[in-house]
Design an enzyme around this catalytic site. Structure first.
Site, PDB file in Angstrom:
ATOM      1  N   HIS A 134      37.831 -32.428 -82.982  1.00  0.00           N
ATOM      2  CA  HIS A 134      38.762 -31.310 -83.154  1.00  0.00           C
ATOM      3  C   HIS A 134      38.715 -30.842 -84.600  1.00  0.00           C
ATOM      4  CE1 HIS A 134      42.569 -29.048 -83.210  1.00  0.00           C
ATOM      5  NE2 HIS A 134      42.452 -28.983 -81.893  1.00  0.00           N
ATOM      6  N   ASP A 156      41.124 -30.599 -74.594  1.00  0.00           N
ATOM      7  CA  ASP A 156      40.388 -29.619 -73.788  1.00  0.00           C
ATOM      8  C   ASP A 156      39.489 -30.306 -72.768  1.00  0.00           C
ATOM      9  OD1 ASP A 156      41.373 -27.269 -75.180  1.00  0.00           O
ATOM     10  OD2 ASP A 156      40.162 -27.935 -76.862  1.00  0.00           O
TER      11      ASP A 156
END
Length: 436
Positions: free
Chosen positions: A312, A370
Site C-alpha cells: 500500500h 483491495d
C-alpha cells in the site's frame, strides 16, 4: 499554542543562500509536525514544489489519523478494528460526522433519519432512462449523485447549518439507493424500493438482489460482511477523492456537486479500481499451479508484471483494514460454501504464498484490503464493474464529514495550488502571412 489552528507551535528557520526566514511549526495531537509556509511567497518570492502534494498538509482535520509505518488507522481516535468488530456502519457515520460515538437514543434517532431519507425522488427513475443500457455503473453514479442537487433545492445552501445537516443525511441515505439503481439498470432488472424495516447493509443487498416476483431475505452473514466493508472504507484521510471533495467545496459548490466530484475522482483506476485490478490479475494467473511462475515474475525487476492487491502507498506495515477484511472474506466463503471457483482458489493459494514468502515479508508486501474485498464482493455476486460503486457508497460519509469540517473551518479559503512554469517566455503574435 497558535490561536488560529489550536495546535502547539514552535519556530522553524528556512535558509536560502544568505537569506534566513522564520516560519511556525505546528504540532498536532499525534503524527508529524508541519511547517506553516502560507506566507512563504510573500516573504521570499518562492513557492514549494511538491508534485502529488505528498509532503504538503492542505488542511487541519480532527477526523481520521493514519500511521502507515505502524499500520494504524483511527476514526476520531478509535481504532478501525474496534469499530468494525463491535459497531455498525451507521454508528461509524455518526462518529465521523459528529465526533463522538452516539448514545442509544442518538443512534436510534440517527438510524431513523437515515432510513426515512433512503428513497429518491420518483422523477429520478426517468432520469436513469437517459443512460445507455450498457453504461458503466460509475458513470451513472457520477451523473445521478450530481443530479440530486436538481431535486433537493432545500439543502444546497452551505451557509445554513440545518441545510448542511439535511444534505449530509440525504447523501448517506440515498447514495446506496442510487448505487443499487445503477446496478439494476446495468443488468436490465426493475428498481427495488428501499425497505424501512431493514438495516442499512441488508437494505442495500435487498435493493441490489431482490426482484418483484419473489421474496428476498438478506443473508445476515453477507449483510454483516457488507456493513464491515462499508466501515473499513468510510474514510482514509486526505486521499485523492477526499482532496477533490474539499477542493470543490472550497469554491462554495453545493454538497451534492462536491460528492459527485469525489465519485469522479474515485473512478480512476489508481484510486478506487484497485480491487478490480486485483481480480483481473487473479484471472490472468488462472490456476493455482501457475502461482510460482507469477511470483517469480513479481520478484524480477525487469518484468513489467506486478502483483495487484499487495502492499500500500501509505501503509508500510500490514494494512489494519486487511486483517478484518481477510476474516470477513473467509466468513463469506464459508457461508456460501464456495469450493470450486478457480479465481478464489488462486486467491487463497496466493495469500498463503505471500504471507510465508521471505521476499514479500521483507518488503512488507502483505495482501491489502483491495485483495480481500474484491474476492468477497465477487463471492457475494457483484460484478467487477460495481466494485468502485460500492467503494463510493462507503466513502460518501467520509467525504461529507471532510466537506462539513472544511465548510465550518474559518481559516479555509478557495484552493489554488501554484505551479512551476516551464513553457515559452513572452512572445508577440505573428500574422498568418509571416509564419513559416
Amino acid at each position: 499554542m497558535d490561536a488560529t489552528t489550536g495546535a502547539n507551535t514552535r519556530a522553524g528557520k528556512l535558509t536560502v543562500g544568505d537569506n534566513n526566514w522564520d516560519f511556525p511549526i505546528y504540532e498536532g495531537t499525534i503524527g508529524p509536525s508541519v511547517v506553516d509556509i502560507s506566507s512563504l511567497y510573500g516573504k521570499t518570492g518562492l513557492f514549494t514544489y511538491d508534485p502529488g502534494f505528498t509532503s504538503t498538509g492542505s488542511c487541519e482535520s480532527k477526523i481520521t489519523y493514519i500511521d502507515g509505518d505502524e499500520g494504524i488507522l483511527l476514526y476520531r481516535g478509535y481504532p478501525i478494528q474496534q469499530l468494525a468488530e463491535h459497531g455498525d456502519f451507521l454508528e461509524t457515520c455518526y462518529l465521523l460526522l459528529y465526533g463522538e460515538l452516539p448514545t442509544a437514543a442518538q443512534k436510534a434517532d440517527f438510524d431513523y433519519r437515515v432510513t426515512r431519507h433512503s428513497m429518491v425522488h420518483d422523477q429520478m427513475n426517468r432520469f436513469f432512462t437517459g443512460f445507455r443500457r450498457d453504461a458503466h455503473p460509475m458513470a451513472i453514479m457520477v451523473g445521478s449523485v450530481g443530479a440530486l442537487s436538481a431535486f433537493y433545492h432545500d439543502s444546497t445552501d452551505i451557509s445554513d447549518p440545518h441545510q448542511r445537516m439535511v444534505a449530509s443525511i440525504r447523501l448517506i441515505a440515498k447514495t446506496p439507493t442510487l448505487a443499487a439503481m445503477a446496478y439494476k439498470y446495468s443488468i436490465g432488472q426493475p428498481f427495488m424500493y428501499p425497505r424501512n424495516e431493514l438495516d442499512y447493509a441488508s437494505n442495500f443487498l435487498h435493493m441490489c438482489f431482490a426482484v418483484p416476483c419473489e421474496e428476498y431475505k438478506p443473508n445476515p452473514v453477507l449483510a454483516r460482511a457488507m456493513d464491515r466493508i462499508f466501515i473499513l472504507h468510510a474514510d482514509h484521510e486526505q486521499n485523492a477523492s477526499t482532496s477533490t471533495v474539499r477542493l470543490a467545496g472550497s469554491s462554495g459548490a453545493n454538497p451534492f456537486a462536491c460528492i459527485a466530484a469525489g465519485c469522479a475522482c474515485l473512478w480512476g483506476p489508481a484510486h478506487g479500481g484497485a480491487n478490480e485490478a486485483a481480480l483481473k490479475m487473479l484471472a490472468e494467473i488462472g490456476t493455482p499451479d501457475r502461482i510460482p511462475e507469477y511470483v517469480r515474475r513479481a520478484k524480477d525487476k525487469n518484468d513489467s508484471f506486478r502483483l495487484m492487491g499487495f502492499g500500500h502507498r501509505v501503509y508500510k506495515n500490514y494494512d489494519p483494514r486487511a486483517k478484518l477484511m481477510q476474516q470477513t472474506t473467509h466468513e463469506v466463503l464459508a457461508e456460501l460454501g464456495i469450493k470450486d471457483d478457480p479465481l478464489l482458489d488462486v486467491a487463497m493459494e496466493l495469500e498463503k504464498v505471500a504471507l510465508n514468502d521471505e521476499y514479500f515479508i521483507e518488503k512488507k508486501l502483505y495482501p491489502n484490503i483491495d485483495f480481500y474485498s474484491g474476492i468477497t464482493l465477487k463471492a457475494m455476486g457483484f460484478p467487477t464493474s460495481m466494485f468502485t460503486v460500492l467503494f463510493a457508497v462507503a466513502r460518501t460519509v467520509g467525504w461529507i464529514a471532510q466537506w462539513k469540517e472544511m465548510i465550518e473551518d474559518p481559516s479555509q479559503r478557495i484552493g489554488r495550488p501554484r505551479q512551476l512554469y516551464t513553457g515559452a517566455t513572452r512572445r508577440d503574435y505573428v500574422p498568418m502571412s509571416r509564419r513559416r
